[in-house]
Design a protein around this motif. Structure first.
Motif, PDB file in Angstrom:
ATOM      1  N   LEU A 212      31.146  38.436 -17.359  1.00 61.24           N
ATOM      2  CA  LEU A 212      32.531  39.746 -17.507  1.00 61.24           C
ATOM      3  C   LEU A 212      32.613  39.909 -16.123  1.00 61.24           C
ATOM      4  CD1 LEU A 212      30.581  40.998 -21.326  1.00 61.24           C
ATOM      5  CD2 LEU A 212      33.194  40.419 -20.632  1.00 61.24           C
ATOM      6  N   ALA A 213      31.462  40.036 -15.524  1.00 60.07           N
ATOM      7  CA  ALA A 213      31.339  40.923 -14.491  1.00 60.07           C
ATOM      8  C   ALA A 213      32.101  39.612 -13.185  1.00 60.07           C
ATOM      9  CB  ALA A 213      30.149  40.274 -13.483  1.00 60.07           C
ATOM     10  N   MET A 214      31.989  38.590 -13.491  1.00 54.51           N
ATOM     11  CA  MET A 214      33.496  37.654 -12.503  1.00 54.51           C
ATOM     12  C   MET A 214      34.815  38.003 -12.441  1.00 54.51           C
ATOM     13  SD  MET A 214      31.250  34.265 -12.904  1.00 54.51           S
ATOM     14  CE  MET A 214      32.828  33.736 -12.097  1.00 54.51           C
ATOM     15  N   GLY A 215      34.569  38.454 -14.061  1.00 59.22           N
ATOM     16  CA  GLY A 215      36.506  38.487 -14.694  1.00 59.22           C
ATOM     17  C   GLY A 215      36.624  39.931 -13.959  1.00 59.22           C
ATOM     18  N   GLY A 216      35.217  40.925 -13.915  1.00 58.99           N
ATOM     19  CA  GLY A 216      36.201  42.013 -13.526  1.00 58.99           C
ATOM     20  C   GLY A 216      35.716  42.478 -12.037  1.00 58.99           C
ATOM     21  N   VAL A 229      33.938  34.494  -5.778  1.00 54.89           N
ATOM     22  CA  VAL A 229      33.543  34.814  -6.847  1.00 54.89           C
ATOM     23  C   VAL A 229      32.836  33.114  -7.810  1.00 54.89           C
ATOM     24  CG1 VAL A 229      35.480  33.919  -8.583  1.00 54.89           C
ATOM     25  CG2 VAL A 229      33.735  36.252  -8.913  1.00 54.89           C
ATOM     26  N   SER A 230      33.176  32.353  -6.760  1.00 54.06           N
ATOM     27  CA  SER A 230      32.998  31.090  -7.245  1.00 54.06           C
ATOM     28  C   SER A 230      31.079  31.085  -6.575  1.00 54.06           C
ATOM     29  CB  SER A 230      33.762  29.783  -6.926  1.00 54.06           C
ATOM     30  OG  SER A 230      34.753  30.354  -7.176  1.00 54.06           O
ATOM     31  N   VAL A 231      31.348  30.998  -5.867  1.00 51.61           N
ATOM     32  CA  VAL A 231      29.570  31.283  -4.928  1.00 51.61           C
ATOM     33  C   VAL A 231      28.766  32.325  -5.446  1.00 51.61           C
ATOM     34  CG1 VAL A 231      27.997  31.866  -3.081  1.00 51.61           C
ATOM     35  CG2 VAL A 231      30.232  31.121  -2.415  1.00 51.61           C
ATOM     36  N   LEU A 289      32.593  28.882 -14.846  1.00 54.37           N
ATOM     37  CA  LEU A 289      31.031  29.179 -14.619  1.00 54.37           C
ATOM     38  C   LEU A 289      30.656  27.834 -15.184  1.00 54.37           C
ATOM     39  CD1 LEU A 289      28.527  30.961 -13.487  1.00 54.37           C
ATOM     40  CD2 LEU A 289      28.601  32.000 -15.791  1.00 54.37           C
ATOM     41  N   SER A 290      30.909  27.805 -16.097  1.00 51.04           N
ATOM     42  CA  SER A 290      30.163  26.588 -16.805  1.00 51.04           C
ATOM     43  C   SER A 290      30.493  25.648 -16.416  1.00 51.04           C
ATOM     44  CB  SER A 290      30.307  26.269 -18.483  1.00 51.04           C
ATOM     45  OG  SER A 290      29.887  27.833 -19.402  1.00 51.04           O
ATOM     46  N   THR A 291      31.677  25.288 -15.718  1.00 52.47           N
ATOM     47  CA  THR A 291      31.940  24.059 -15.357  1.00 52.47           C
ATOM     48  C   THR A 291      31.100  23.872 -14.183  1.00 52.47           C
ATOM     49  OG1 THR A 291      34.134  24.233 -15.626  1.00 52.47           O
ATOM     50  CG2 THR A 291      34.597  22.797 -14.073  1.00 52.47           C
ATOM     51  N   PHE A 292      30.968  24.176 -13.315  1.00 49.00           N
ATOM     52  CA  PHE A 292      30.024  24.070 -12.232  1.00 49.00           C
ATOM     53  C   PHE A 292      28.688  23.426 -12.509  1.00 49.00           C
ATOM     54  CE2 PHE A 292      32.066  28.347  -9.768  1.00 49.00           C
ATOM     55  CZ  PHE A 292      32.918  27.805  -8.997  1.00 49.00           C
TER      56      PHE A 292
END
Length: 738
Positions: A212-216, A229-231, A289-292
């Motif tokens: 949720l934080a990444m999406g915002g 945002v990936s890092v 995120l899960s893909t990482f």
């Protein structure tokens, strides 16, 4: 002249590189197929897989994208034309690849290959690699392309519009029923992995607020900053994994130690939320995120195999492959290896993602190769890691973990004696030491595949990093990894199920048409609630099943999943013929025919076989006779359990038979349309959306070519692409034209 020399040099360099790749793959296949009796390194499995994947992606996938599909770089996709910020949203190809990979990657590539290892390492390996190149990845890419050409419509709606009302109706019903079954089984594996595990529950649960934080962040604070945002997301994910162990050893452990029934409720709540909220807020960032973790873990495992070079302990082909009396699952190599490995080679579930969320977010038609074919190769690599992890274990330990207690008993002594009688060496001390090494009380009858994969993965990674002292850490890390891996398919699958139900209900009457709207909240809430309610009920039944939910539902999962794959390939074949590409229809027709033969054979055997271990009706009769005689048959504990088994076996038989009949109706109607199109091409019409020129500039692959970099630079865009004069978030740049 200089340009010609550069081209010749590049061609020679390309020829040498791809010859080397082909030789690596050929050497891997030769070692796996020809070695008999001597030890074989697991690295050869990796060589065969990676070499084959590279050749398939470079040549076969490119042929399909350019010659068969004729993907149009300048044609606007529905994400661009219908952008509503809810379901339709142009998404950076790198983020979308992560979302798509996370959405398609469920229980199948983890569980199925582990179970199929009882037949030996060779049959499963051949099917995983050959199947993905010629069937699974082809299905994913072609369905994604045709759905993108049709405003991101679901597979069922495409079938109804392109095949006709009869075949279309049969396809819609079959697809929706199969979808519910698939979601229930995926959720069941999550429940089995997280039940009574505070470490896993906390770590997996924390991915939701992080997403949720990444999406915002990506939507409002720093639009387009994907790398940034990936890092941040990866760092928070690693912190959540480490913190999970702290929580498990603290006073908070009880709060995160949930029973299976409690987890069912939470999964239903999560599935509903993921289906209702905008894709950019929860679904896409969480899957990305899960893909990482998924790619990172599989990559680490592949590296560890190359460094450690573990040997394969399982035989190339075991006696169970021909006898069909395996303790893990009953049935012969044909057809049951091909439905047990329900993902990794071919998965009908993927067709629902490829005609669900992904076509509503893809920027360019030319990206279908990267996202459709490429993501499926990534999932196939997961299946290869799974079968490798199972086959490096001592066969005795493998069968002790995967055979039910009704077969091997519930003590170390009885298990070792039974498995030794099968020709495998096993002592009670070996089983005790294996359990102690991973900090578990017992590993006996840990069916379902997930614990076996975790033990194999822990053994490889411990030899690579940390030694024996880290076995317990890597084992529980792998259990949590599997739960996270599978959960991402549930959120995307629930949303796709909502799309299917919206389309189906909206088509019943003109007054229901509003249900198809992606912005009418009451319709979204209603259909989302119905979908999660249906798969939640099946999940509850599976969790409380006396035979164990996996044993009851997984065969039905495998059959229905592959039947759905056959339906998807049939629809694609019809579309190729109707669009004037009949000479290329073999690309989808050949794998369709193979999967149809395999799966319909398996359906027949699972319904009508006289062996209670194989046939649903025979199993029902066995337990019904026990009820009539007043005898309790293990593993049932009482008459209520006996009746539950009878009811579940009956339901499985009915569902298998009905699904097979519905699929046959689809095949017949699809053949009728193909013949009509071949005889009179003018009598058929395609339901494609009108062509609109695209304003988005974006690369086709993950790494832009020299020409694509020049185009992006001329438009003032970064490697993520976008519309000239607009920010990646869609707002017009300050100072840009009016």
């Amino acid at each position: 002249m200089e340009t010609a020399k550069r081209l010749r040099g590049a061609s020679l360099r390309s020829l040498l590189i791809w010859t080397a790749v082909a030789l690596v793959g050929a050497c891997g296949w030769a070692m796996l197929a020809l070695s008999r009796g001597e030890e074989v390194s697991a690295a050869w499995m990796l060589a065969a897989a990676l070499g084959s994947y590279a050749i398939g992606y470079r040549f076969y996938a490119r042929f399909i994208a350019t010659r068969v599909l004729r993907a149009d770089h300048n044609r606007a996709t529905p994400a661009e034309r219908l952008n509503d910020g809810l379901d339709f949203h142009p998404t950076d190809r790198r983020v979308l690849l992560g979302h798509h990979f996370a959405g398609i990657s469920g229980a199948g590539p983890l569980v199925g290959p582990v179970l199929a290892a009882q037949m030996g390492y060779l049959p499963g390996t051949i099917w995983i690699i050959a199947g993905v190149i010629f069937a699974g990845a082809v299905q994913d890419m072609v369905v994604l392309f045709f759905s993108t050409r049709r405003d991101g419509k679901s597979l069922g709606q495409i079938a109804r519009e392109e095949i006709g009302p009869v075949g279309g109706f049969a396809a819609v019903v079959a697809i929706f029923v199969i979808m519910i079954i698939l979601l229930a089984v995926l959720a069941l594996v999550v429940v089995n992995a997280l039940a009574e595990s505070p470490w896993g529950t906390f770590s997996v649960g924390m991915t939701i607020p992080i997403a949720l934080a990444m999406g915002g962040y990506l939507r409002f604070l720093r639009p387009g900053r994907v790398a940034e945002v990936s890092v941040i997301g990866a760092a928070l994910l690693l912190l959540a994994i480490v913190a999970g162990r702290w929580v498990a050893n603290s006073s908070l452990a009880d709060a995160f130690t949930l029973s299976p029934n409690t987890l069912v409720i939470w999964l239903v709540v999560y599935g509903f939320a993921a289906s209702v909220l905008p894709v950019w807020l929860l679904l896409v960032p969480r899957d990305y995120l899960s893909t990482f973790m998924k790619i990172g873990t599989i990559g680490l495992l592949a590296l560890a195999i190359l460094v450690v070079l573990p040997d394969l302990r399982m035989e190339a082909v075991t006696d169970f492959a021909s006898r069909g009396d395996g303790p893990v699952f009953a049935g012969s190599l044909f057809p049951f290896v091909f439905i047990t490995i329900a993902c990794g080679a071919l998965s009908g579930f993927h067709a629902l993602i490829s005609s669900g969320t992904t076509p509503k977010m893809i920027q360019k038609e030319t990206q279908v190769r990267t996202i459709g074919y490429g993501a499926m190769l990534m999932e196939s690599s997961v299946a290869m890691m799974a079968i490798t992890a199972a086959c490096i274990l001592e066969p005795g330990v493998y069968f002790a973990m995967n055979a039910p207690s009704a077969v091997i008993g519930d003590t170390l002594q009885s298990a070792s004696e039974t498995i030794t009688s099968w020709g495998f060496t096993l002592t009670p001390e070996q089983l005790s030491q294996a359990a102690e090494a991973v900090e578990e009380e017992s590993l006996l009858s840990r069916t379902g595949g997930a614990p076996t994969l975790a033990l194999g993965l822990a053994g490889i990674l411990a030899d690579f990093l940390g030694g024996d002292a880290m076995m317990g850490f890597w084992y529980h890390f792998a259990i949590m990894f599997e739960a996270l891996f599978i959960l991402t398919a549930i959120d995307a699958g629930t949303r796709v199920g909502r799309f299917i139900l919206q389309d189906a209900l909206a088509s019943t009457h003109r007054s229901m048409a509003r249900l198809r709207s992606t912005t009418w909240l009451p319709g979204i809430l209603l259909t989302s609630g119905l979908v999660v309610g249906l798969w939640g009920y099946l999940l509850w039944v599976g969790v409380n099943d006396p035979l164990g939910g996996i044993n009851t539902l997984y065969p039905l999962f495998g059959i229905s999943n592959q039947l759905l794959g056959a339906v998807a390939l049939a629809v694609c074949t019809v579309l190729l013929v109707k669009s004037g590409r009949a000479k290329y229809a073999w690309v989808t027709a050949v794998p369709m025919a193979w999967v149809a033969i395999v799966t319909l054979t398996a359906s027949w055997q699972k319904v009508f076989s006289g062996d209670p271990r194989v046939g649903f009706l025979a199993q029902r009769d066995q337990y019904q006779e026990g009820i009539d005689a007043g005898e309790v048959i293990g593993p049932a504990q009482d008459m209520d359990d006996m009746q539950t088994i009878v009811n579940n076996a009956t339901l499985d038989a009915v569902l298998s038979a009905v699904l097979a009949l519905l699929v046959l109706v689809v095949f017949v109607d699809a053949a009728r349309i193909c013949l009509k199109a071949l005889r009179d091409p003018g009598s058929v019409q395609l339901a494609e959306a009108p062509r609109v020129e695209s304003r988005i500039i974006a690369p086709a692959g993950l790494i832009p070519t020299k020409e694509e970099r020049a185009e992006l630079a001329a438009a003032g865009l970064g490697h993520g692409g976008g519309v000239p004069g607009e920010t990646p978030g869609g707002a017009r740049r300050e100072g840009a034209g009016t």
